[in-house]
Scaffold this active site. Structure first.
Site, short mmCIF file in Angstrom:
data_model
loop_
_atom_site.label_atom_id
_atom_site.label_comp_id
_atom_site.label_asym_id
_atom_site.label_seq_id
_atom_site.Cartn_x
_atom_site.Cartn_y
_atom_site.Cartn_z
CG HIS A 24 -0.29 -0.20 2.52
ND1 HIS A 24 0.08 -1.45 2.97
CD2 HIS A 24 0.12 0.67 3.47
CE1 HIS A 24 0.67 -1.34 4.15
NE2 HIS A 24 0.71 -0.06 4.48
CG HIS A 56 1.04 5.27 3.97
ND1 HIS A 56 0.27 5.22 5.11
CD2 HIS A 56 1.73 4.11 3.96
CE1 HIS A 56 0.51 4.09 5.77
NE2 HIS A 56 1.39 3.41 5.09
P1 5GP Z 1 1.77 0.38 7.35
O1 5GP Z 1 2.38 0.64 8.69
O2 5GP Z 1 1.56 -1.10 7.12
O3 5GP Z 1 2.52 1.05 6.23
O4 5GP Z 1 0.37 1.09 7.37
C1 5GP Z 1 -0.84 0.44 7.54
C2 5GP Z 1 -1.90 1.52 7.60
O5 5GP Z 1 -3.15 0.89 7.47
C3 5GP Z 1 -1.91 2.30 8.92
O6 5GP Z 1 -1.71 3.68 8.65
C4 5GP Z 1 -3.28 2.00 9.50
O7 5GP Z 1 -3.87 3.11 10.15
C5 5GP Z 1 -4.07 1.56 8.29
N1 5GP Z 1 -5.13 0.59 8.60
C6 5GP Z 1 -4.97 -0.57 9.29
N2 5GP Z 1 -6.15 -1.23 9.37
C7 5GP Z 1 -7.06 -0.47 8.69
C8 5GP Z 1 -8.45 -0.65 8.41
O8 5GP Z 1 -9.09 -1.61 8.81
N3 5GP Z 1 -9.04 0.34 7.68
C9 5GP Z 1 -8.36 1.42 7.22
N4 5GP Z 1 -9.05 2.33 6.51
N5 5GP Z 1 -7.04 1.61 7.46
C10 5GP Z 1 -6.39 0.67 8.19
#
Ligand code: 5GP
Ligand code: ZN
Length: 144
Positions: free
Chosen positions: A100, A102
């Site tokens: 993903h 951001h």
């Molecule tokens: P990472 O640390 O893996 O780059 O970021 C994961 C992101 O996914 C985090 O910013 C977190 O807030 C978001 N996230 C995790 N679970 C959910 C969810 O169920 N729904 C949404 N909309 N965002 C999520």
């Protein structure tokens, strides 16, 4: 679809999300715990773990959507700037193992910070590492 993957569940509609864009290859939705309001996640619909696993076609689709969305996010939030961030691998802070990107709208003095003490190369370490990377890249290209 990968069992137990929260983003695959979002794609399948098993978990609700605030979608801002969707097509056959890409989904974008608001991050549930944003650094700033409008913080958006752009994901491939197929389950790939990280950036380096995404096939070129899906990656192109993702980045094309991200570019348009960055403009829409700035217009919608009034942010004059944005960060693109992709955590790849647990050590790099990736919590959700579905690739993903951001997009984080940025405002003056918004307290969001991506900073770390910077390191310095000693002696010939900088050109040596650059040469090593070029060599690895050439080998990868040969093997494709
Ligand atoms: P990472 O640390 O893996 O780059 O970021 C994961 C992101 O996914 C985090 O910013 C977190 O807030 C978001 N996230 C995790 N679970 C959910 C969810 O169920 N729904 C949404 N909309 N965002 C999520
Ligand atoms: Zn997934």
């Amino acid at each position: 679809m990968e069992k137990n993957c929260v983003f695959c569940k979002i794609i399948a509609g098993e978990i609700p999300s605030a979608k801002v864009y969707e097509d056959s290859k890409v989904l974008a939705f608001l991050d549930i715990a944003p650094f700033n309001f409008g913080h958006t996640l752009v994901i491939p619909k197929a389950h790939y773990h990280c950036f380096t696993e995404i096939p070129a076609e899906d990656l192109t689709a993702m980045m094309t959507v991200a570019q348009k969305l960055a403009v829409a996010l700035m217009r919608a939030t009034g942010a004059p700037a944005y960060n693109l961030l992709m955590n790849n691998g647990q050590v790099a802070g990736q919590e959700v193992p579905h690739a993903h990107l951001h997009i984080i709208p940025r405002h003056v003095d918004d307290t969001v910070a991506f900073s770390a003490p910077q390191k310095h190369y000693e002696g010939d370490a900088l050109p040596e590492l650059a040469a090593k990377i070029r060599e690895k890249l050439a080998k990868q290209t040969e093997n494709q």
